[in-house]
Design a protein around this motif. Structure first.
Motif, short mmCIF file in Angstrom:
data_model
loop_
_atom_site.label_atom_id
_atom_site.label_comp_id
_atom_site.label_asym_id
_atom_site.label_seq_id
_atom_site.Cartn_x
_atom_site.Cartn_y
_atom_site.Cartn_z
N TYR A 156 4.05 1.36 -10.61
CA TYR A 156 2.85 2.06 -11.05
C TYR A 156 2.09 2.66 -9.87
O TYR A 156 0.99 3.15 -10.02
N GLU A 157 2.69 2.58 -8.66
CA GLU A 157 1.97 2.96 -7.45
C GLU A 157 2.55 4.22 -6.81
O GLU A 157 3.75 4.44 -6.85
N ALA A 200 4.58 9.40 -15.95
CA ALA A 200 3.52 10.35 -15.61
C ALA A 200 3.08 10.19 -14.15
O ALA A 200 2.62 11.15 -13.53
N LEU A 201 3.24 8.98 -13.59
CA LEU A 201 2.90 8.77 -12.18
C LEU A 201 3.70 9.71 -11.27
O LEU A 201 3.17 10.28 -10.32
N ALA A 202 4.99 9.88 -11.60
CA ALA A 202 5.83 10.79 -10.82
C ALA A 202 5.24 12.20 -10.87
O ALA A 202 5.17 12.90 -9.85
N PHE A 236 -6.09 2.07 -11.94
CA PHE A 236 -6.71 3.30 -11.46
C PHE A 236 -7.62 3.07 -10.26
O PHE A 236 -8.83 3.22 -10.32
N THR A 237 -7.00 2.67 -9.17
CA THR A 237 -7.74 2.59 -7.91
C THR A 237 -7.05 3.50 -6.90
O THR A 237 -5.83 3.66 -6.92
N THR A 238 -7.85 4.12 -6.06
CA THR A 238 -7.30 4.90 -4.96
C THR A 238 -7.86 4.34 -3.67
O THR A 238 -8.94 3.75 -3.64
N ARG A 239 -7.12 4.54 -2.61
CA ARG A 239 -7.49 4.01 -1.31
C ARG A 239 -6.93 4.96 -0.26
O ARG A 239 -5.83 5.49 -0.43
#
Lengths: 382, 80
Positions: A156-157, A200-202, A236-239
């Motif tokens: 999922y990342e 959808a991540l891709a 749904f976290t971004t870093r």
């Protein structure tokens, strides 16, 4: 170079953007982008780069479309299974935008051909699916002075960055080796086929790469150069992590030791001497086939039951997660040949069995994938 | 003092969680954190060559940690 009336209409929605204009469109038209891998990341890149009107797009992919690709590689369709991905992509993209010139590279990118393939392009998109290719493409881009749009996905990342991008002072921004100087052993780098990937991540990560590429080529905004974006789609976290060019980087540091491309398969295979002690005993598929002809063998298949249903080689199916509670089904006095899909889970299973006093254990090298390739092509792979 | 280790990718599998809090002594380095992780999670031995980030900056192993620092662990992922 002037834009035709049709081009002015086709690209209107970006030409009217602040700071983009006809000049931005002309820049895209004279740009050449190379997309390495037309898979989960490559496909969305190709769609948006073609749509945006990049003048020349090269596509490198030796692989064919498979049924397992279509969950995320929505550029393709079911009728194209077993057809070459780069060819299929071009046939579709030409219909999307006939203004684009496409160059087909129906081959694997290697240390021998990488420099020649990459050299004519302004910018490179990494949509590859394995670590040796990622190091190869990075090093080639550094050696050739090309900006590299990096993207990678797992479960999922996603990760995105811009590597080796020219900065205002003329120096180049950090690259892949500033984050990952040395590859971990292969079993620590599972592929999408082993670890799974969200469809959808891709698309999201690929579209982010394309967005950065188009910005760079049109001269807009600021980029991810010097920053690694980590996106966890599950919560749904971004870093963002700041990356600095490392003086010890072997290809771009103060004293580079890599001045031409190396053997990346060997580089990523890991230091064999260090790993000797934890190596488990193994058996090749050919040897197993011989043994199966001459006598009885106990084959333990530690894949999930749904995988067993797709295809199996008549082993006893006990999924890895259930192993410790079902040890009574596995004989201690017999030799046990353990297999999974590619050999990663079976290795873990052997560790579990060793802890439970099993001694006659053999890991089937390459798992059922190797069996399909070398023994029985009728076995369904997935 | 306490530092938080946040894991991505396969490192999540190794620590069996998204993050873990470590109790460490003053003056501890990133290299010491790696040693502690290998000690607590033997499988981490395969990832000791990883570069770690502290408070969103990639740092070298000799970097000294402070109370409440956030250490991020990102193994390479190959998928595309």
């Amino acid at each position: 170079m002037e834009l035709t009336r049709e081009e002015l209409i086709r690209y209107n929605r970006q030409i009217i953007l602040p700071n983009f204009g006809v000049d931005g469109q002309k820049k895209l038209k004279t740009s050449k982008v190379l997309v390495i891998g037309a898979g989960g990341l490559g496909a969305p890149n190709l769609q948006y780069l073609s749509g945006a009107g990049i003048g020349t797009i090269g596509i490198v992919d030796f692989d064919v479309v498979s049924l397992t690709n279509l969950q995320r590689q929505v550029l393709f369709d079911t009728s194209q299974i077993n057809e070459n991905k780069a060819e299929m992509a071009i046939s579709r993209l030409k219909k999307l935008n006939p203004e684009v010139t496409f160059n087909l590279y129906k081959e694997q990118i290697t240390s021998e051909n990488a420099m020649a393939i990459i050299e004519p392009y302004d910018l490179v998109i990494d949509g590859s699916d394995n670590l040796p290719t990622r190091y190869l493409v990075n090093d080639a881009c550094v050696l050739l002075g090309k900006t590299l749009l990096y993207g990678a996905i797992f479960r999922y990342e996603g990760q995105v960055s811009v590597f080796n991008h020219e900065r205002e002072d003329g120096t180049r921004g950090p690259n892949y080796r500033d984050i990952f100087p040395d590859p971990p052993p292969p079993e620590m780098v599972p592929s999408c086929s082993e670890g799974g990937v969200f469809g959808a991540l891709a698309g999201i990560v690929g579209a982010m790469q394309a967005n950065e590429a188009i910005k760079i080529l049109a001269g807009l905004g600021s980029t991810l150069s010097g920053r690694l974006l980590l996106y966890d789609s599950l919560d749904f976290t971004t870093r963002y992590l700041n990356i600095r060019p490392s003086p010890s980087n072997p290809v771009s540091g103060d004293n580079p030791t890599i001045t031409e491309l190396i053997d990346y398969e060997a580089f990523c295979a890991g230091p064999t001497i260090d790993r000797q002690e934890d190596l488990v005993d193994s058996i090749s598929v050919k040897k197993l086939e011989e043994q199966m002809k001459t006598g009885s063998v106990f084959i333990l298949d530690v894949r999930e039951s749904y995988e067993y249903e797709i295809s199996n080689i008549n082993g006893i199916n006990i999924p890895l997660g259930e192993l410790e509670s079902r040890l009574d089904e596995i004989p201690k006095e017999k030799e046990v040949i353990v297999h999974c899909k590619s050999g990663v889970r079976s290795r873990k299973a052997i560790e579990v069995l060793k802890k439970n006093d099993y001694t006659q254990l053999l890991n089937l090298e390459g798992g059922i994938l190797a069996w399909q390739e070398e023994i029985d092509s009728a076995i369904q792979v997935y | 003092m306490k530092v938080e280790v946040i894991a991505f990718g396969i490192a999540k599998d190794i620590i069996n969680a998204k993050s873990v809090n470590l109790e460490v002594s003053e003056g501890v380095t990133v290299g010491n954190i790696k040693e502690k992780l290998v000690n607590d999670y033997p499988a981490f031995n395969a990832l000791v060559s990883l570069k770690l980030a502290v408070n969103a900056e990639y740092v070298e192993d000799h970097h000294i940690l402070n109370e409440n620092d956030e250490v991020v662990l990102i193994p390479p992922v190959s998928g595309g």
